[in-house]
Design a protein around this motif. Sequence first.
Motif, PDB file in Angstrom:
ATOM      1  N   LYS A   1       1.037  -1.421  -0.026  1.00 26.54           N
ATOM      2  CA  LYS A   1      -0.274  -0.162   0.386  1.00 26.54           C
ATOM      3  C   LYS A   1       1.021   0.709  -0.388  1.00 26.54           C
ATOM      4  O   LYS A   1       2.024   1.538   0.617  1.00 26.54           O
ATOM      5  N   GLU A   2       0.039   2.235  -0.098  1.00 24.26           N
ATOM      6  CA  GLU A   2       1.359   3.375  -0.312  1.00 24.26           C
ATOM      7  C   GLU A   2       1.393   4.343   1.356  1.00 24.26           C
ATOM      8  O   GLU A   2       0.386   4.222   2.141  1.00 24.26           O
ATOM      9  N   ARG A   3       2.170   4.567   1.197  1.00 26.00           N
ATOM     10  CA  ARG A   3       2.633   5.324   2.159  1.00 26.00           C
ATOM     11  C   ARG A   3       0.805   6.295   2.693  1.00 26.00           C
ATOM     12  O   ARG A   3       0.803   7.243   2.026  1.00 26.00           O
ATOM     13  N   GLU A   4       0.803   6.178   4.030  1.00 22.26           N
ATOM     14  CA  GLU A   4      -0.851   7.132   4.568  1.00 22.26           C
ATOM     15  C   GLU A   4      -0.113   8.109   5.727  1.00 22.26           C
ATOM     16  O   GLU A   4       0.565   7.782   6.371  1.00 22.26           O
ATOM     17  N   PHE A   5      -0.905   9.389   5.822  1.00 22.45           N
ATOM     18  CA  PHE A   5      -1.226   9.584   6.548  1.00 22.45           C
ATOM     19  C   PHE A   5      -1.506   9.573   7.648  1.00 22.45           C
ATOM     20  O   PHE A   5      -2.782   8.474   7.586  1.00 22.45           O
ATOM     21  N   VAL A   6      -1.327   9.492   9.189  1.00 17.81           N
ATOM     22  CA  VAL A   6      -1.651   9.249  10.901  1.00 17.81           C
ATOM     23  C   VAL A   6      -2.130  10.599  11.576  1.00 17.81           C
ATOM     24  O   VAL A   6      -3.302  10.264  11.863  1.00 17.81           O
ATOM     25  N   ALA A   7      -1.000  11.005  12.011  1.00 16.71           N
ATOM     26  CA  ALA A   7      -1.425  12.206  12.895  1.00 16.71           C
ATOM     27  C   ALA A   7       0.118  12.890  12.943  1.00 16.71           C
ATOM     28  O   ALA A   7       0.796  12.686  12.297  1.00 16.71           O
ATOM     29  N   THR A   8      -0.705  14.322  13.134  1.00 16.56           N
ATOM     30  CA  THR A   8       0.178  15.155  13.083  1.00 16.56           C
ATOM     31  C   THR A   8       0.449  16.231  14.359  1.00 16.56           C
ATOM     32  O   THR A   8      -1.227  16.425  15.264  1.00 16.56           O
ATOM     33  N   ILE A   9       0.898  16.869  15.561  1.00 12.58           N
ATOM     34  CA  ILE A   9       0.860  17.784  16.131  1.00 12.58           C
ATOM     35  C   ILE A   9       1.698  19.559  15.385  1.00 12.58           C
ATOM     36  O   ILE A   9       2.478  19.390  15.114  1.00 12.58           O
ATOM     37  N   SER A  10       0.878  20.127  15.847  1.00  9.60           N
ATOM     38  CA  SER A  10       1.681  21.754  16.180  1.00  9.60           C
ATOM     39  C   SER A  10       2.321  21.997  16.974  1.00  9.60           C
ATOM     40  O   SER A  10       2.990  21.060  17.867  1.00  9.60           O
ATOM     41  N   ARG A  11       3.714  23.139  16.548  1.00  6.48           N
ATOM     42  CA  ARG A  11       5.071  22.846  17.307  1.00  6.48           C
ATOM     43  C   ARG A  11       4.515  23.254  19.363  1.00  6.48           C
ATOM     44  O   ARG A  11       5.332  22.624  19.581  1.00  6.48           O
ATOM     45  N   GLY A  12       3.674  23.911  19.220  1.00  4.25           N
ATOM     46  CA  GLY A  12       3.143  23.974  20.907  1.00  4.25           C
ATOM     47  C   GLY A  12       3.043  22.898  21.242  1.00  4.25           C
ATOM     48  O   GLY A  12       2.167  22.680  22.345  1.00  4.25           O
ATOM     49  N   GLY A  13       2.439  22.010  20.678  1.00  4.71           N
ATOM     50  CA  GLY A  13       1.037  20.312  20.844  1.00  4.71           C
ATOM     51  C   GLY A  13      -0.542  20.975  21.037  1.00  4.71           C
ATOM     52  O   GLY A  13      -1.594  20.677  21.538  1.00  4.71           O
ATOM     53  N   THR A  14      -0.599  22.291  20.884  1.00  7.43           N
ATOM     54  CA  THR A  14      -1.582  22.868  21.410  1.00  7.43           C
ATOM     55  C   THR A  14      -2.981  22.120  19.930  1.00  7.43           C
ATOM     56  O   THR A  14      -4.278  22.309  20.576  1.00  7.43           O
ATOM     57  N   ALA A  15      -2.235  22.147  19.117  1.00  8.40           N
ATOM     58  CA  ALA A  15      -3.579  21.849  17.881  1.00  8.40           C
ATOM     59  C   ALA A  15      -3.223  20.213  17.138  1.00  8.40           C
ATOM     60  O   ALA A  15      -1.491  20.206  16.874  1.00  8.40           O
ATOM     61  N   THR A  16      -3.323  19.169  16.963  1.00 10.74           N
ATOM     62  CA  THR A  16      -3.439  18.484  16.185  1.00 10.74           C
ATOM     63  C   THR A  16      -4.515  18.076  15.256  1.00 10.74           C
ATOM     64  O   THR A  16      -5.454  18.116  15.228  1.00 10.74           O
ATOM     65  N   TYR A  17      -4.021  16.758  14.441  1.00 10.80           N
ATOM     66  CA  TYR A  17      -5.336  16.397  13.182  1.00 10.80           C
ATOM     67  C   TYR A  17      -4.816  14.621  13.045  1.00 10.80           C
ATOM     68  O   TYR A  17      -4.097  14.487  13.055  1.00 10.80           O
ATOM     69  N   TYR A  18      -5.944  14.397  12.529  1.00  8.95           N
ATOM     70  CA  TYR A  18      -5.648  12.538  12.979  1.00  8.95           C
ATOM     71  C   TYR A  18      -6.068  11.905  10.975  1.00  8.95           C
ATOM     72  O   TYR A  18      -7.499  13.011  10.856  1.00  8.95           O
ATOM     73  N   ALA A  19      -5.806  11.604  11.359  1.00  7.31           N
ATOM     74  CA  ALA A  19      -6.567  10.182   9.877  1.00  7.31           C
ATOM     75  C   ALA A  19      -8.064  10.068  10.418  1.00  7.31           C
ATOM     76  O   ALA A  19      -7.949   9.420  11.492  1.00  7.31           O
ATOM     77  N   ASP A  20      -9.001   9.707   9.851  1.00 10.75           N
ATOM     78  CA  ASP A  20      -9.612   8.697   9.958  1.00 10.75           C
ATOM     79  C   ASP A  20     -10.411   8.423  11.008  1.00 10.75           C
ATOM     80  O   ASP A  20     -11.217   7.848  11.692  1.00 10.75           O
ATOM     81  N   SER A  21      -9.551   6.710  10.317  1.00  9.98           N
ATOM     82  CA  SER A  21      -9.407   5.270  10.344  1.00  9.98           C
ATOM     83  C   SER A  21      -8.816   5.277  11.519  1.00  9.98           C
ATOM     84  O   SER A  21      -8.634   4.204  11.996  1.00  9.98           O
ATOM     85  N   VAL A  22      -7.740   6.371  12.503  1.00 11.30           N
ATOM     86  CA  VAL A  22      -7.241   6.188  14.068  1.00 11.30           C
ATOM     87  C   VAL A  22      -8.079   7.059  14.915  1.00 11.30           C
ATOM     88  O   VAL A  22      -7.772   7.247  16.090  1.00 11.30           O
TER      89      VAL A  22
END
Length: 124
Positions: A43-64
């Motif tokens: 499979k292709e590489r896929e995004f899982v999660a990310t966090i902003s530099r200060g840790g105040t914002a996060t974003y997740y793939a729907d699958s996780v």
Amino acid sequence: QVQLVESGGGLVQAGGSLRLSCAASGRTFSMYAMGWFRQAPGKEREFVATISRGGTATYYADSVKGRFTISRDNAKNTVYLQMNSLKPEDTAVYYCVVSQYSGTSYRTGEYTYWGQGTQVTVSS
């Protein structure tokens, strides 16, 4: 020289938990967003999660979403991925990444530095 070293992968049964860590060195990572991608066999590489530099914002793939939690400790230049309620479809090599920006993004091209990856295998 920038170095990202992942750890914490392994074999776990479905429903179990793992915590991945990524120790970064070589620059001031507290200025940049960090995250995790994964790639399963065939499979292709896929995004899982990310966090902003200060840790105040996060974003997740729907699958996780609701199962995984990303966090960071800027004093230690380390980012974590707590993975709960693991499923066989979570089996993949997980890569730690550092963005060229401070904010969160799911776009692969915004991530400048990549670790070597750590294997996560979830058995059914």
